[in-house]
Motif scaffolding. Structure first.
Motif, PDB file in Angstrom:
ATOM      1  N   ILE A   1      -3.406   5.198  -8.466  1.00  0.00           N
ATOM      2  CA  ILE A   1      -4.241   5.057  -7.279  1.00  0.00           C
ATOM      3  C   ILE A   1      -4.616   6.463  -6.833  1.00  0.00           C
ATOM      4  O   ILE A   1      -3.744   7.312  -6.647  1.00  0.00           O
TER       5      ILE A   1
ATOM      6  N   GLY B   1       2.235   0.065  -4.418  1.00  0.00           N
ATOM      7  CA  GLY B   1       1.684   1.395  -4.552  1.00  0.00           C
ATOM      8  C   GLY B   1       2.709   2.390  -4.039  1.00  0.00           C
ATOM      9  O   GLY B   1       3.248   2.219  -2.942  1.00  0.00           O
TER      10      GLY B   1
ATOM     11  N   THR C   1      -6.264   8.505  -3.786  1.00  0.00           N
ATOM     12  CA  THR C   1      -6.651   8.363  -2.384  1.00  0.00           C
ATOM     13  C   THR C   1      -7.493   9.557  -1.969  1.00  0.00           C
ATOM     14  O   THR C   1      -7.070  10.700  -2.118  1.00  0.00           O
TER      15      THR C   1
ATOM     16  N   SER D   1       3.442   6.264  -2.954  1.00  0.00           N
ATOM     17  CA  SER D   1       2.786   7.504  -2.560  1.00  0.00           C
ATOM     18  C   SER D   1       3.387   8.706  -3.274  1.00  0.00           C
ATOM     19  O   SER D   1       4.600   8.793  -3.491  1.00  0.00           O
TER      20      SER D   1
ATOM     21  N   LYS E   1      -9.146   4.633  -3.804  1.00  0.00           N
ATOM     22  CA  LYS E   1      -8.876   4.087  -2.478  1.00  0.00           C
ATOM     23  C   LYS E   1      -9.762   4.760  -1.433  1.00  0.00           C
ATOM     24  O   LYS E   1      -9.855   5.989  -1.405  1.00  0.00           O
TER      25      LYS E   1
ATOM     26  N   GLN F   1       0.337   6.682  -6.647  1.00  0.00           N
ATOM     27  CA  GLN F   1      -0.799   7.177  -5.874  1.00  0.00           C
ATOM     28  C   GLN F   1      -0.833   8.699  -5.874  1.00  0.00           C
ATOM     29  O   GLN F   1       0.192   9.352  -5.670  1.00  0.00           O
TER      30      GLN F   1
ATOM     31  N   SER G   1       0.835  -1.193   0.000  1.00  0.00           N
ATOM     32  CA  SER G   1       0.000   0.000   0.000  1.00  0.00           C
ATOM     33  C   SER G   1       0.877   1.254   0.000  1.00  0.00           C
ATOM     34  O   SER G   1       1.938   1.269   0.632  1.00  0.00           O
ATOM     35  N   PRO G   2       0.471   2.305  -0.703  1.00  0.00           N
ATOM     36  CA  PRO G   2       1.275   3.532  -0.688  1.00  0.00           C
ATOM     37  C   PRO G   2       1.235   4.205   0.679  1.00  0.00           C
ATOM     38  O   PRO G   2       0.162   4.422   1.247  1.00  0.00           O
TER      39      PRO G   2
END
Length: 395
Positions: A155, A107, A157, A109, A256, A129, A80-81
């Motif tokens: 992604i 992912g 968020t 960030s 997300k 992301q 996950s980022p």
């Protein structure tokens, strides 16, 4: 991996991270919002779920491989980022190498401490992301940079609010690591010589800038400068999400932060490829139910139209199996791999992924399943009142 650095569980990785890191750095890895109700529920909810195992029928080998957003991965776990992984000098590059070594995706960030170009150079399964931050023109520039760097998709968020006010106090994260800051933090850091040496041998302090928020080749703003810009940017609308999707229509796009069925349906309408059921690891609005409680209703509603992932509270392979059985294509892990990174760098992240792999394989064996794709909700014992079906109109 040397046996003296090996850890058998994510809990031990957390213990080692706490022992190695300065207090403020460790606090940033366990932070949550307000009382921490959501972050606790994320973890504890998995323990409420049970298994219905077979005693005969286990196969000699189990297949853990799957695909997520067009990428073949060796197990249903991806990275996950998470922002500013400066708990280790190699940060996101070490994580990307570990994910590649274990055959999975990552992912990255937009608040990462390493440029996207350095990360995609060591892992070709990177999803970039993005936060809705700045103007559309600035956001489009970041999308183009991700394309040029070879990212496999996007992604977005959105499940991040201003909710903090932690009952135990917020971690003391400096704006930048200049000489004044290093002198101020020296009493805290000097007691962690191993961590200090990891940066000292590279002759550089932790970098708290976020280069992916700046222009290519520039150092980028500090984390808090970028955070301030995000706070000053009006939140996105569903039309903004559809516009963002249009900026890279040929690549996978994951939205997300879903906990509601109606939001998941709107995400389908906006053209996304996948969603994650998530409460931002308990860092969003405290009191939001655990992601695993919200997963079944969302998977039932949209799982035949888009890929549904889950993040939040995953600490072992059996958690992954529970999530997949209840409708997730895969899970995304955050704190677990960050503790591994803090404890042992790249090998620590590989260790965490190995723990997940071993736990998934053991659970499949116990359930008598030959493949991760054979799991169904019938394999799980779900207590009455466990699930949360949010955003479904009352009849």
């Amino acid at each position: 991996m040397a046996r003296d650095t090996w850890f058998e569980t994510v809990a031990i990785a957390q213990q080692r991270a706490k022992k190695r890191l300065p207090k403020s750095a460790y606090s940033s890895l366990i932070s949550a919002s307000e009382k921490g109700v959501s972050v606790s529920d994320n973890v504890e909810a998995f323990a409420e779920l049970g298994f219905a195992p077979h005693v005969i029928g286990a196969t000699e080998k189990r297949d853990l491989a799957t695909t997520v957003m067009g990428q073949d991965i060796s197990l249903p776990v991806i990275i996950s980022p998470t922002g500013v992984q400066a708990v280790h000098p190699d940060g996101e590059v070490a994580v990307a190498r570990a994910a590649a070594a274990r055959g999975t995706a990552m992912g990255l960030s937009s608040f990462a401490s390493k440029p996207i170009e350095e990360v995609t150079a060591v892992n070709d399964k990177v999803f970039f992301q993005i936060y809705w931050l700045g103007s559309r023109e600035e956001i489009a520039e970041r999308v183009q940079r991700a394309k040029d760097a070879g990212a496999a998709g996007l992604i977005a968020t959105t499940d991040w609010s201003f909710s903090h006010g932690r009952d135990w106090g917020s971690p003391k994260i400096p704006e930048r690591m200049d000489l004044k800051t290093m002198i101020k933090m020296s009493p805290e850091v000097i007691s962690k010589p191993r961590w200090l040496w990891s940066f000292g041998k590279h002759l550089r302090p932790p970098d708290l800038r976020v280069p992916n928020q700046g222009r290519r080749g520039e150092p980028g703003p500090t984390f808090f400068e970028a955070y301030g810009q995000w706070m000053g940017t009006p939140p996105p609308t569903w039309e903004d999400i559809a516009w963002l999707r249009e900026q890279w229509p040929d690549a996978p796009f994951l939205l997300k932060g879903m906990v509601r069925v109606d939001d998941a349906k709107r995400a389908v309408d906006a053209g996304v490829s996948a969603i994650t059921v998530s409460n931002h690891g308990g860092n969003n609005l405290d009191g939001t139910p655990a992601a695993i409680r919200c997963l079944p209703a969302i998977a039932d509603a949209v799982g035949d139209q888009i890929e549904v992932l889950l993040d939040g509270g995953v600490r072992r392979g059996s958690d992954v199996v529970k999530a997949v059985a209840l409708g997730a294509r895969a899970v995304m892990i955050g704190r677990a791999y960050l503790w591994g990174l803090a404890a042992e760098g790249q090998t620590g992240v590989e260790n965490v992924l190995d723990i997940m792999h071993g736990g998934i394989d053991s659970a499949l064996r116990g359930l008598g399943k030959a493949s991760i794709h054979d799991l169904t909700a019938d394999d799980i014992l779900i207590p009455q009142g466990f699930t949360r079906a949010l955003g479904i109109p009352a009849r």
